[in-house]
Design an enzyme around this catalytic site. Structure first.
Site, mmCIF file in Angstrom:
data_model
loop_
_atom_site.group_PDB
_atom_site.id
_atom_site.type_symbol
_atom_site.label_atom_id
_atom_site.label_comp_id
_atom_site.label_asym_id
_atom_site.label_seq_id
_atom_site.Cartn_x
_atom_site.Cartn_y
_atom_site.Cartn_z
ATOM 1 N N CYS A 74 0.806 -0.886 0.039
ATOM 2 C CA CYS A 74 0.431 -0.124 -0.006
ATOM 3 C C CYS A 74 0.568 1.403 0.326
ATOM 4 O O CYS A 74 1.684 1.524 1.005
ATOM 5 C CB CYS A 74 -0.825 0.221 1.088
ATOM 6 S SG CYS A 74 -1.565 1.275 1.750
ATOM 7 N N CYS A 183 -0.788 4.198 -6.503
ATOM 8 C CA CYS A 183 -1.615 3.494 -5.095
ATOM 9 C C CYS A 183 -1.910 1.923 -6.381
ATOM 10 O O CYS A 183 -1.988 1.843 -7.150
ATOM 11 C CB CYS A 183 -3.050 4.188 -5.401
ATOM 12 S SG CYS A 183 -4.484 3.264 -4.653
#
Length: 259
Positions: A74, A183
């Site tokens: 992440c 992302c």
């Protein structure tokens, strides 16, 4: 620590499976555990303290499952919490950051675009990284709403197309030749992105680099799984597992709604 223990990965939701897929492709013999904290997605809208707290909670979950290393799959969690995690735990911890370096080094127009979450773009670590490339024009764009749509399984929706068009068109107009996906959810949007941007603009994400770094760290600490026993893959989610199952493309995996 046994080298038979699994690799542990976590993300704010299902997006980090794009990282898991790269790791599993490079290291198919390894056992893995993936934690999708979809109930708290997106991390990009949370405060730094909240992100650190969630990252510690996720790491503890994976350590309780005997993870031998942790992959923070992440960008937002890495850029906001990786220093705290490495200070707190002795286990090797691998992070994921926007692939600014290759884009900046390869850009012919000296202009690159970065599509990322608010939490990543506002982080100190991100600003440290972009400060190294003062000769490059970096166009930052927060991907408002993209993670939520992916988590809901609305990857191919009209709303997704409209959002991507509004985020990417200004970058194209400013002559970017590289688009950095900041992302781990966003690689699942590459087909739609390619429908919007010209063919000469190259898309870069961090998955392959993270997989190679994971292998390097396992080798460094002699943690590569050496037995040829069939590897297993487990996935944990705290929301409806349907979207996770769909995005994994029916891999032979175990998915549990467990935490």
């Amino acid at each position: 620590m046994s080298n038979e223990f699994p690799l542990g990965l976590f993300d704010s939701g299902i997006g980090g499976t794009s990282i898991w897929k790269e790791i599993h492709m490079l290291l198919p013999n390894e056992n893995t555990i993936y934690l999708a904290d979809s109930k708290n997605a997106p991390y990009g809208l949370k405060s730094r303290d909240e992100i650190i707290e969630l990252s510690i909670k996720n790491t503890e979950f994976l350590l309780n499952k005997n993870a031998k290393i942790i992959v923070v799959a992440c960008n937002t969690a890495t850029t906001n919490a990786i220093k705290e995690l490495r200070a707190k735990y002795e286990i090797p911890i691998i992070g994921i950051e926007p692939a600014i370096k290759p884009a900046a080094n390869l850009s012919k127009t000296q202009t690159i675009g970065i599509l990322a979450t608010k939490g990543t773009l506002n982080s100190d670590l991100f600003h440290e990284k972009i400060s190294l490339y003062s000769n490059i024009k970096i166009i930052e764009q927060i991907g408002h709403g993209l993670v939520q749509l992916i988590e809901n399984g609305d990857i191919n929706s009209a709303e997704m197309s409209e959002l991507l068009e509004s985020y990417l068109r200004p970058m194209v107009d400013q002559n970017i030749d590289y688009l950095v996906l900041g992302c781990s959810h966003y690689p699942y949007l590459i087909p739609q992105i390619k429908n919007i941007i010209p063919n000469h603009i190259k898309i870069i994400d961090s998955g392959e680099a993270v997989a190679k770094q994971t292998k390097k760290i396992l080798e460094k600490y002699n943690l590569l799984k050496t037995s040829r026993s069939v590897s297993w893959q487990k996935f944990y989610t705290n929301t409806n597992p349907h979207v996770l199952k769909t995005i994994l493309n029916h891999e032979k995996t175990v998915i549990e709604k467990d935490f």
